[in-house]
Motif scaffolding. Structure first.
Motif, PDB file in Angstrom:
ATOM      1  N   VAL A  49     -12.621   4.259  -5.497  1.00 40.43           N
ATOM      2  CA  VAL A  49     -12.742   4.200  -4.040  1.00 40.43           C
ATOM      3  C   VAL A  49     -13.297   5.513  -3.508  1.00 40.43           C
ATOM      4  O   VAL A  49     -14.224   5.528  -2.685  1.00 40.43           O
ATOM      5  CB  VAL A  49     -11.372   3.854  -3.394  1.00 40.43           C
ATOM      6  N   GLU A  50     -12.768   6.615  -3.986  1.00 42.14           N
ATOM      7  CA  GLU A  50     -13.251   7.930  -3.561  1.00 42.14           C
ATOM      8  C   GLU A  50     -14.743   8.103  -3.882  1.00 42.14           C
ATOM      9  O   GLU A  50     -15.518   8.602  -3.057  1.00 42.14           O
ATOM     10  CB  GLU A  50     -12.430   9.016  -4.259  1.00 42.14           C
ATOM     11  N   ALA A  51     -15.164   7.673  -5.065  1.00 44.07           N
ATOM     12  CA  ALA A  51     -16.562   7.819  -5.479  1.00 44.07           C
ATOM     13  C   ALA A  51     -17.509   7.021  -4.589  1.00 44.07           C
ATOM     14  O   ALA A  51     -18.568   7.522  -4.193  1.00 44.07           O
ATOM     15  CB  ALA A  51     -16.731   7.399  -6.937  1.00 44.07           C
ATOM     16  N   VAL A  52     -17.163   5.788  -4.249  1.00 39.49           N
ATOM     17  CA  VAL A  52     -18.066   5.000  -3.395  1.00 39.49           C
ATOM     18  C   VAL A  52     -18.013   5.463  -1.947  1.00 39.49           C
ATOM     19  O   VAL A  52     -19.015   5.359  -1.238  1.00 39.49           O
ATOM     20  CB  VAL A  52     -17.843   3.473  -3.525  1.00 39.49           C
ATOM     21  N   GLN A  53     -16.894   6.028  -1.523  1.00 37.32           N
ATOM     22  CA  GLN A  53     -16.835   6.594  -0.176  1.00 37.32           C
ATOM     23  C   GLN A  53     -17.795   7.772  -0.050  1.00 37.32           C
ATOM     24  O   GLN A  53     -18.422   7.953   0.992  1.00 37.32           O
ATOM     25  CB  GLN A  53     -15.402   7.040   0.161  1.00 37.32           C
ATOM     26  N   ARG A  54     -17.939   8.564  -1.110  1.00 38.60           N
ATOM     27  CA  ARG A  54     -18.884   9.683  -1.087  1.00 38.60           C
ATOM     28  C   ARG A  54     -20.323   9.195  -0.947  1.00 38.60           C
ATOM     29  O   ARG A  54     -21.203   9.940  -0.517  1.00 38.60           O
ATOM     30  CB  ARG A  54     -18.743  10.541  -2.355  1.00 38.60           C
ATOM     31  N   LYS A  55     -20.579   7.942  -1.309  1.00 37.28           N
ATOM     32  CA  LYS A  55     -21.905   7.354  -1.153  1.00 37.28           C
ATOM     33  C   LYS A  55     -22.093   6.759   0.247  1.00 37.28           C
ATOM     34  O   LYS A  55     -23.103   6.130   0.528  1.00 37.28           O
ATOM     35  CB  LYS A  55     -22.124   6.259  -2.204  1.00 37.28           C
ATOM     36  N   GLY A  56     -21.083   6.897   1.106  1.00 38.25           N
ATOM     37  CA  GLY A  56     -21.177   6.394   2.473  1.00 38.25           C
ATOM     38  C   GLY A  56     -20.678   4.976   2.662  1.00 38.25           C
ATOM     39  O   GLY A  56     -20.883   4.379   3.704  1.00 38.25           O
ATOM     40  N   VAL A  57     -20.020   4.425   1.652  1.00 40.14           N
ATOM     41  CA  VAL A  57     -19.528   3.045   1.720  1.00 40.14           C
ATOM     42  C   VAL A  57     -18.069   3.052   2.178  1.00 40.14           C
ATOM     43  O   VAL A  57     -17.253   3.822   1.670  1.00 40.14           O
ATOM     44  CB  VAL A  57     -19.649   2.364   0.334  1.00 40.14           C
ATOM     45  N   ARG A  58     -17.766   2.197   3.156  1.00 44.91           N
ATOM     46  CA  ARG A  58     -16.370   2.031   3.575  1.00 44.91           C
ATOM     47  C   ARG A  58     -15.679   1.103   2.598  1.00 44.91           C
ATOM     48  O   ARG A  58     -16.289   0.162   2.084  1.00 44.91           O
ATOM     49  CB  ARG A  58     -16.297   1.408   4.972  1.00 44.91           C
ATOM     50  N   VAL A  59     -14.380   1.339   2.382  1.00 41.28           N
ATOM     51  CA  VAL A  59     -13.611   0.515   1.446  1.00 41.28           C
ATOM     52  C   VAL A  59     -12.324   0.060   2.109  1.00 41.28           C
ATOM     53  O   VAL A  59     -11.535   0.877   2.593  1.00 41.28           O
ATOM     54  CB  VAL A  59     -13.275   1.285   0.148  1.00 41.28           C
ATOM     55  N   SER A  60     -12.137  -1.261   2.128  1.00 37.87           N
ATOM     56  CA  SER A  60     -10.869  -1.846   2.561  1.00 37.87           C
ATOM     57  C   SER A  60     -10.141  -2.356   1.327  1.00 37.87           C
ATOM     58  O   SER A  60     -10.740  -3.043   0.495  1.00 37.87           O
ATOM     59  CB  SER A  60     -11.096  -3.005   3.536  1.00 37.87           C
ATOM     60  N   VAL A  61      -8.882  -2.011   1.222  1.00 45.37           N
ATOM     61  CA  VAL A  61      -8.041  -2.481   0.126  1.00 45.37           C
ATOM     62  C   VAL A  61      -7.127  -3.563   0.679  1.00 45.37           C
ATOM     63  O   VAL A  61      -6.502  -3.380   1.728  1.00 45.37           O
ATOM     64  CB  VAL A  61      -7.213  -1.319  -0.480  1.00 45.37           C
ATOM     65  N   ILE A  62      -7.076  -4.692  -0.025  1.00 48.48           N
ATOM     66  CA  ILE A  62      -6.229  -5.802   0.378  1.00 48.48           C
ATOM     67  C   ILE A  62      -5.177  -5.999  -0.698  1.00 48.48           C
ATOM     68  O   ILE A  62      -5.492  -6.306  -1.849  1.00 48.48           O
ATOM     69  CB  ILE A  62      -7.039  -7.109   0.579  1.00 48.48           C
ATOM     70  N   SER A  63      -3.918  -5.789  -0.322  1.00 47.33           N
ATOM     71  CA  SER A  63      -2.780  -5.961  -1.228  1.00 47.33           C
ATOM     72  C   SER A  63      -1.529  -6.040  -0.355  1.00 47.33           C
ATOM     73  O   SER A  63      -1.627  -6.384   0.821  1.00 47.33           O
ATOM     74  CB  SER A  63      -2.707  -4.799  -2.233  1.00 47.33           C
ATOM     75  N   THR A  64      -0.372  -5.703  -0.911  1.00 46.99           N
ATOM     76  CA  THR A  64       0.849  -5.787  -0.113  1.00 46.99           C
ATOM     77  C   THR A  64       1.809  -4.637  -0.387  1.00 46.99           C
ATOM     78  O   THR A  64       1.945  -4.189  -1.517  1.00 46.99           O
ATOM     79  CB  THR A  64       1.569  -7.140  -0.319  1.00 46.99           C
ATOM     80  N   VAL A  65       2.442  -4.187   0.696  1.00 49.98           N
ATOM     81  CA  VAL A  65       3.550  -3.251   0.610  1.00 49.98           C
ATOM     82  C   VAL A  65       4.861  -3.974   0.917  1.00 49.98           C
ATOM     83  O   VAL A  65       5.926  -3.393   0.826  1.00 49.98           O
ATOM     84  CB  VAL A  65       3.396  -2.042   1.574  1.00 49.98           C
ATOM     85  N   ARG A  66       4.767  -5.247   1.255  1.00 46.37           N
ATOM     86  CA  ARG A  66       5.948  -5.995   1.691  1.00 46.37           C
ATOM     87  C   ARG A  66       6.693  -6.701   0.573  1.00 46.37           C
ATOM     88  O   ARG A  66       7.701  -7.343   0.816  1.00 46.37           O
ATOM     89  CB  ARG A  66       5.548  -6.991   2.777  1.00 46.37           C
ATOM     90  N   SER A  67       6.178  -6.614  -0.643  1.00 44.91           N
ATOM     91  CA  SER A  67       6.890  -7.195  -1.785  1.00 44.91           C
ATOM     92  C   SER A  67       7.845  -6.143  -2.339  1.00 44.91           C
ATOM     93  O   SER A  67       7.740  -4.958  -2.025  1.00 44.91           O
ATOM     94  CB  SER A  67       5.888  -7.637  -2.868  1.00 44.91           C
ATOM     95  N   GLN A  68       8.765  -6.584  -3.164  1.00 44.49           N
ATOM     96  CA  GLN A  68       9.688  -5.663  -3.822  1.00 44.49           C
ATOM     97  C   GLN A  68       9.486  -5.727  -5.313  1.00 44.49           C
ATOM     98  O   GLN A  68       9.778  -6.750  -5.918  1.00 44.49           O
ATOM     99  CB  GLN A  68      11.141  -6.006  -3.467  1.00 44.49           C
ATOM    100  N   PRO A  69       8.965  -4.700  -5.979  1.00 43.18           N
ATOM    101  CA  PRO A  69       8.439  -3.473  -5.371  1.00 43.18           C
ATOM    102  C   PRO A  69       7.068  -3.730  -4.739  1.00 43.18           C
ATOM    103  O   PRO A  69       6.447  -4.749  -5.003  1.00 43.18           O
ATOM    104  CB  PRO A  69       8.309  -2.524  -6.580  1.00 43.18           C
ATOM    105  N   PRO A  70       6.577  -2.783  -3.924  1.00 46.80           N
ATOM    106  CA  PRO A  70       5.235  -2.953  -3.346  1.00 46.80           C
ATOM    107  C   PRO A  70       4.185  -3.112  -4.452  1.00 46.80           C
ATOM    108  O   PRO A  70       4.288  -2.494  -5.504  1.00 46.80           O
ATOM    109  CB  PRO A  70       5.023  -1.648  -2.577  1.00 46.80           C
ATOM    110  N   MET A  71       3.197  -3.955  -4.208  1.00 44.78           N
ATOM    111  CA  MET A  71       2.165  -4.242  -5.218  1.00 44.78           C
ATOM    112  C   MET A  71       0.977  -3.287  -5.134  1.00 44.78           C
ATOM    113  O   MET A  71       0.102  -3.331  -5.983  1.00 44.78           O
ATOM    114  CB  MET A  71       1.660  -5.677  -5.064  1.00 44.78           C
ATOM    115  N   VAL A  72       0.927  -2.446  -4.110  1.00 43.36           N
ATOM    116  CA  VAL A  72      -0.194  -1.514  -3.976  1.00 43.36           C
ATOM    117  C   VAL A  72       0.303  -0.096  -4.257  1.00 43.36           C
ATOM    118  O   VAL A  72       1.366   0.304  -3.788  1.00 43.36           O
ATOM    119  CB  VAL A  72      -0.855  -1.600  -2.580  1.00 43.36           C
ATOM    120  N   ALA A  73      -0.469   0.628  -5.044  1.00 46.40           N
ATOM    121  CA  ALA A  73      -0.144   2.023  -5.315  1.00 46.40           C
ATOM    122  C   ALA A  73      -0.379   2.834  -4.049  1.00 46.40           C
ATOM    123  O   ALA A  73      -1.391   2.658  -3.365  1.00 46.40           O
ATOM    124  CB  ALA A  73      -0.999   2.546  -6.460  1.00 46.40           C
ATOM    125  N   ASP A  74       0.552   3.714  -3.749  1.00 42.85           N
ATOM    126  CA  ASP A  74       0.459   4.511  -2.530  1.00 42.85           C
ATOM    127  C   ASP A  74      -0.838   5.318  -2.485  1.00 42.85           C
ATOM    128  O   ASP A  74      -1.486   5.408  -1.438  1.00 42.85           O
ATOM    129  CB  ASP A  74       1.682   5.435  -2.423  1.00 42.85           C
TER     130      ASP A  74
END
Length: 193
Positions: free
Chosen positions: A118-143
């Motif tokens: 994500v960091e690498a493509v952002q440096r190329k000027g690309v926006r990145v949206s991550v779709i996952s969940t923090v509402r599960s136990q445990p959360p499924m997305v890395a902080d």
């Protein structure tokens, strides 16, 4: 769209719903110009029947670019048989190749290994949206992935628009019950991407 199939499946299951991939693709396509929808999954080659095969075939015929590879079987140090099917490198290569041609990437995964991607493509000027969940136990997305993304979209918030609608069969005397799925309109849950 770049979908880590196993990760998205696990996230949706942890929230108690199944994904309707037609609604998912059509919903995001209605909000912008969808260049390509990639779906990544490993397949067990020697099984007579794979439960994921019907999904893979449907996606392949319905607008998704399928990226698959056979799983690898090995025995771990304690003698247990394990199956490995990581698709991270395939997804990362495709994201880097497509970054020159798009202005926004939707990453359907919570895997923290993708933070540097994500960091690498952002440096190329690309926006990145991550779709996952923090509402599960445990959360499924890395902080660290959630923090790196330009935008985080909570999977549970999309559920009304992308969940598979299970139609129950009515008795024969009750013909004509409403069916079909409603597509989100402008300003719907996809508007924040």
């Amino acid at each position: 769209m770049f979908i880590d199939g196993a990760n998205l499946y696990a996230a949706a299951r942890s929230l108690g719903f199944d994904i309707d991939y037609k609604r998912l693709r059509d919903g995001f396509a209605s909000e912008g110009r969808l260049v390509r929808a990639f779906y990544y999954t490993a397949l067990v080659e020697d099984q007579e029947y794979s439960p994921i095969r019907p999904l893979v075939d449907w996606l392949d015929y319905n607008g998704y670019t399928m990226v698959t590879k056979p799983t690898k079987e090995f025995t771990d140090a304690s003698g247990r048989r394990k199956i490995k099917g990581n698709m991270d490198i395939e997804l990362a290569i495709d994201v880097m190749e497509m970054a020159e041609r798009v202005d926004h990437i939707l990453l359907f995964s919570g895997d923290g290994d993708f933070r540097r991607l994500v960091e690498a493509v952002q440096r190329k000027g690309v926006r990145v949206s991550v779709i996952s969940t923090v509402r599960s136990q445990p959360p499924m997305v890395a902080d660290e992935l959630r923090r790196q993304a330009d935008n985080f979209i909570e999977l549970q918030d999309l559920a009304p628009s992308i969940a598979r609608v299970h139609h129950h069969r009515e008795p024969m005397g009750n013909v004509g019950s409403p069916g079909g799925t409603d597509m989100p309109g402008q300003g719907g849950p996809y508007a924040n991407f």
